[in-house]
Design a protein around this motif. Structure first.
Motif, PDB file in Angstrom:
ATOM      1  N   TYR A   1       0.836  -1.205   0.000  1.00 48.63           N
ATOM      2  CA  TYR A   1       0.000   0.000   0.000  1.00 48.63           C
ATOM      3  C   TYR A   1       0.867   1.250   0.000  1.00 48.63           C
ATOM      4  O   TYR A   1       1.865   1.324   0.727  1.00 48.63           O
ATOM      5  N   ALA A   2       0.471   2.212  -0.801  1.00 49.26           N
ATOM      6  CA  ALA A   2       1.062   3.554  -0.722  1.00 49.26           C
ATOM      7  C   ALA A   2       0.318   4.294   0.380  1.00 49.26           C
ATOM      8  O   ALA A   2      -0.916   4.296   0.413  1.00 49.26           O
TER       9      ALA A   2
ATOM     10  N   ASN B   1     -11.083   2.440   2.532  1.00 45.80           N
ATOM     11  CA  ASN B   1      -9.672   2.083   2.360  1.00 45.80           C
ATOM     12  C   ASN B   1      -8.753   2.818   3.330  1.00 45.80           C
ATOM     13  O   ASN B   1      -7.544   2.538   3.367  1.00 45.80           O
ATOM     14  N   ALA B   2      -9.294   3.752   4.094  1.00 41.52           N
ATOM     15  CA  ALA B   2      -8.482   4.742   4.810  1.00 41.52           C
ATOM     16  C   ALA B   2      -7.376   4.156   5.678  1.00 41.52           C
ATOM     17  O   ALA B   2      -6.308   4.757   5.822  1.00 41.52           O
ATOM     18  N   LEU B   3      -7.602   2.984   6.280  1.00 39.67           N
ATOM     19  CA  LEU B   3      -6.621   2.412   7.202  1.00 39.67           C
ATOM     20  C   LEU B   3      -5.798   1.289   6.580  1.00 39.67           C
ATOM     21  O   LEU B   3      -5.015   0.640   7.281  1.00 39.67           O
ATOM     22  N   ASN B   4      -5.948   1.062   5.277  1.00 40.89           N
ATOM     23  CA  ASN B   4      -5.111   0.060   4.611  1.00 40.89           C
ATOM     24  C   ASN B   4      -3.649   0.462   4.725  1.00 40.89           C
ATOM     25  O   ASN B   4      -3.274   1.590   4.391  1.00 40.89           O
ATOM     26  N   GLY B   5      -2.827  -0.455   5.186  1.00 38.11           N
ATOM     27  CA  GLY B   5      -1.404  -0.166   5.339  1.00 38.11           C
ATOM     28  C   GLY B   5      -1.032   0.345   6.711  1.00 38.11           C
ATOM     29  O   GLY B   5       0.147   0.568   6.984  1.00 38.11           O
ATOM     30  N   LEU B   6      -2.005   0.544   7.600  1.00 40.71           N
ATOM     31  CA  LEU B   6      -1.707   1.040   8.949  1.00 40.71           C
ATOM     32  C   LEU B   6      -0.896   0.012   9.739  1.00 40.71           C
ATOM     33  O   LEU B   6       0.106   0.337  10.368  1.00 40.71           O
ATOM     34  N   GLU B   7      -1.341  -1.225   9.721  1.00 40.14           N
ATOM     35  CA  GLU B   7      -0.654  -2.365  10.352  1.00 40.14           C
ATOM     36  C   GLU B   7       0.063  -1.990  11.651  1.00 40.14           C
ATOM     37  O   GLU B   7      -0.548  -1.608  12.629  1.00 40.14           O
TER      38      GLU B   7
ATOM     39  N   VAL C   1       5.692   3.346   0.540  1.00 39.18           N
ATOM     40  CA  VAL C   1       5.096   2.018   0.645  1.00 39.18           C
ATOM     41  C   VAL C   1       5.039   1.661   2.131  1.00 39.18           C
ATOM     42  O   VAL C   1       5.936   2.023   2.905  1.00 39.18           O
ATOM     43  N   HIS C   2       3.990   0.952   2.554  1.00 43.51           N
ATOM     44  CA  HIS C   2       3.838   0.726   3.995  1.00 43.51           C
ATOM     45  C   HIS C   2       4.917  -0.174   4.577  1.00 43.51           C
ATOM     46  O   HIS C   2       5.277  -0.033   5.752  1.00 43.51           O
ATOM     47  N   GLY C   3       5.482  -1.079   3.774  1.00 46.06           N
ATOM     48  CA  GLY C   3       6.537  -1.964   4.275  1.00 46.06           C
ATOM     49  C   GLY C   3       7.760  -1.202   4.761  1.00 46.06           C
ATOM     50  O   GLY C   3       8.211  -1.396   5.901  1.00 46.06           O
ATOM     51  N   PRO C   4       8.342  -0.331   3.930  1.00 49.57           N
ATOM     52  CA  PRO C   4       9.479   0.477   4.399  1.00 49.57           C
ATOM     53  C   PRO C   4       9.128   1.379   5.575  1.00 49.57           C
ATOM     54  O   PRO C   4       9.979   1.645   6.427  1.00 49.57           O
ATOM     55  N   ALA C   5       7.886   1.848   5.641  1.00 53.20           N
ATOM     56  CA  ALA C   5       7.479   2.681   6.781  1.00 53.20           C
ATOM     57  C   ALA C   5       7.534   1.865   8.073  1.00 53.20           C
ATOM     58  O   ALA C   5       7.989   2.351   9.115  1.00 53.20           O
ATOM     59  N   ILE C   6       7.077   0.609   8.003  1.00 56.43           N
ATOM     60  CA  ILE C   6       7.150  -0.267   9.175  1.00 56.43           C
ATOM     61  C   ILE C   6       8.612  -0.511   9.555  1.00 56.43           C
ATOM     62  O   ILE C   6       8.987  -0.461  10.737  1.00 56.43           O
ATOM     63  N   ASP C   7       9.468  -0.766   8.552  1.00 55.04           N
ATOM     64  CA  ASP C   7      10.896  -0.950   8.823  1.00 55.04           C
ATOM     65  C   ASP C   7      11.480   0.290   9.489  1.00 55.04           C
ATOM     66  O   ASP C   7      12.310   0.187  10.408  1.00 55.04           O
ATOM     67  N   ALA C   8      11.043   1.469   9.029  1.00 53.03           N
ATOM     68  CA  ALA C   8      11.586   2.720   9.558  1.00 53.03           C
ATOM     69  C   ALA C   8      11.272   2.883  11.043  1.00 53.03           C
ATOM     70  O   ALA C   8      12.146   3.219  11.843  1.00 53.03           O
ATOM     71  N   VAL C   9      10.012   2.653  11.416  1.00 51.08           N
ATOM     72  CA  VAL C   9       9.646   2.869  12.828  1.00 51.08           C
ATOM     73  C   VAL C   9      10.198   1.759  13.728  1.00 51.08           C
ATOM     74  O   VAL C   9      10.350   1.966  14.942  1.00 51.08           O
ATOM     75  N   LYS C  10      10.536   0.609  13.152  1.00 42.43           N
ATOM     76  CA  LYS C  10      11.097  -0.488  13.948  1.00 42.43           C
ATOM     77  C   LYS C  10      12.619  -0.516  13.910  1.00 42.43           C
ATOM     78  O   LYS C  10      13.246  -1.273  14.651  1.00 42.43           O
ATOM     79  N   GLY C  11      13.215   0.292  13.000  1.00 41.75           N
ATOM     80  CA  GLY C  11      14.663   0.294  12.890  1.00 41.75           C
ATOM     81  C   GLY C  11      15.215  -0.999  12.331  1.00 41.75           C
ATOM     82  O   GLY C  11      16.199  -1.558  12.828  1.00 41.75           O
ATOM     83  N   GLN C  12      14.602  -1.501  11.268  1.00 38.88           N
ATOM     84  CA  GLN C  12      15.029  -2.752  10.656  1.00 38.88           C
ATOM     85  C   GLN C  12      15.122  -2.579   9.140  1.00 38.88           C
ATOM     86  O   GLN C  12      14.836  -1.508   8.616  1.00 38.88           O
ATOM     87  N   GLY C  13      15.529  -3.625   8.450  1.00 37.75           N
ATOM     88  CA  GLY C  13      15.650  -3.536   6.997  1.00 37.75           C
ATOM     89  C   GLY C  13      16.696  -2.508   6.592  1.00 37.75           C
ATOM     90  O   GLY C  13      17.871  -2.615   6.972  1.00 37.75           O
ATOM     91  N   ASP C  14      16.275  -1.492   5.852  1.00 38.05           N
ATOM     92  CA  ASP C  14      17.191  -0.454   5.387  1.00 38.05           C
ATOM     93  C   ASP C  14      17.482   0.604   6.450  1.00 38.05           C
ATOM     94  O   ASP C  14      18.217   1.558   6.174  1.00 38.05           O
TER      95      ASP C  14
END
Length: 331
Positions: free
Chosen positions: A142-143, A183-189, A281-294
């Motif tokens: 999701y964007a 659709n408003a909360l799609n990608g919130l996870e 994209v919601h995936g990188p956003a999750i990585d950002a707040v968790k300090g993982q991935g990139d």
């Protein structure tokens, strides 16, 4: 002896030629998206799912617009993009080249991608583009819009979310139709939600249990920067229209959209205080707040404001390349 050496060398050269033929000849030119973008990250994950490593191909770190030009000119064999559906850039490429082919991902590749990212299986229906002869299997995310909690006040976060939903009809871009309350909360996870956005969605009867982000806004700026993506993709033109709608419907602010390499750059720019809003994209956003991935450390000053549209991985080549699937490159 000399004759035997020559014969031996010829044999070695012949073996090398046979190996190259078996592997499809020269390494293919693949556009994997700009460095620091979600496209770049997922492209490498896709190639890894087929056992295709860096060095097995020539990587072109281009935005999808420039990459599509390269596909048309024959300088790029495969281009991977994260785009809305349908994507005007792909339709334009077909109109110019006339032989666009879209590649599907295998079940094994999708399983690998799902295990190692937030992307999930998605089917592009054959009626999405007039050149498709069958459905295409790919992955989607999701964007979303993230806001800088150091510069976006609760009141402004409320207005940004509200206008995204209630004035989305003013957006002419095809993806504007995806900005609905349903659709408003799609990608919130697993993301924190901006308190202003949370207030608006709660008023609309939407339920969520995500943490409410803490704000550190001392003085709400009137000039805001929205990070988008490359001009040839979906983010930049859509972001420009979103900025216009906000400017027309929220008093006292002026949002300017900025061309960037998209998700990773936008998140890092908000972290560093150089950007107020960012499409990602919601995936990188999750990585950002968790300090993982990139991201080596968590980014603590960003929060979810709203869903924008579903992001579809779309992989194109041309019939002229003879490439039918990524398996052709992995041989």
């Amino acid at each position: 002896m000399r004759k035997m050496k020559i014969v031996g060398m010829v044999g070695i050269l012949l073996s090398m030629v046979l190996v190259l033929v078996a592997c499809g000849g020269e390494a293919k030119n693949i556009a994997i998206g700009p460095a620091g973008s979600a496209t770049n990250t997922v492209s490498k994950l896709i190639l890894d799912s087929y056992g295709i490593e860096e060095g097995d191909y020539n990587a072109y770190e281009e935005g999808f617009g420039d990459a599509a030009d390269g596909v048309q000119d024959g300088n790029i064999d495969i281009s991977i993009g994260i785009l809305g559906l349908p994507a005007a850039s792909i339709s334009n490429l077909q109109a110019s080249a006339g032989d666009v082919k879209m590649l599907s991902l295998s079940k094994d590749a999708i399983a690998h991608i799902e295990e190692n990212s937030a992307y999930r299986e998605f089917t592009i229906p054959k009626d999405a583009y007039d050149f498709l002869e069958e459905d295409v299997t790919t992955v989607t995310a999701y964007a979303i819009l993230m806001g800088n909690t150091d510069t976006i006040s609760e009141e402004l976060g409320y207005e940004l979310a509200k206008v995204m939903i209630e004035n989305s009809s003013e957006i002419s871009h095809a993806q504007g139709a995806q900005m609905t309350l349903d659709n408003a909360l799609n990608g919130l996870e697993d993301l924190p939600i901006h308190p202003g956005a949370a207030k608006y969605y709660q008023e609309q009867g939407l339920d969520f249990d995500n943490p409410i982000a803490e704000l550190n806004v001392s003085d709400q700026p009137s000039e805001l920067v929205l990070g988008t993506g490359s001009s040839g993709g979906t983010y930049y033109p859509l972001g420009g229209e979103m900025a216009t709608v906000w400017n027309n419907n929220i008093d006292g602010i002026n949002v300017t959209n900025r061309e960037t390499s998209a998700s990773l750059e936008n998140l890092a720019a908000m972290r560093d205080g150089n950007m107020d809003l960012g499409m990602t994209v919601h995936g990188p956003a999750i990585d950002a707040v968790k300090g993982q991935g990139d991201f080596n450390e968590p980014i603590t000053n960003v929060a979810f404001i709203g869903h924008i549209y579903p992001e579809i991985i779309q992989i194109v080549t041309r019939e002229a390349t003879g490439i039918e699937s990524f398996e052709d490159l992995a041989k």
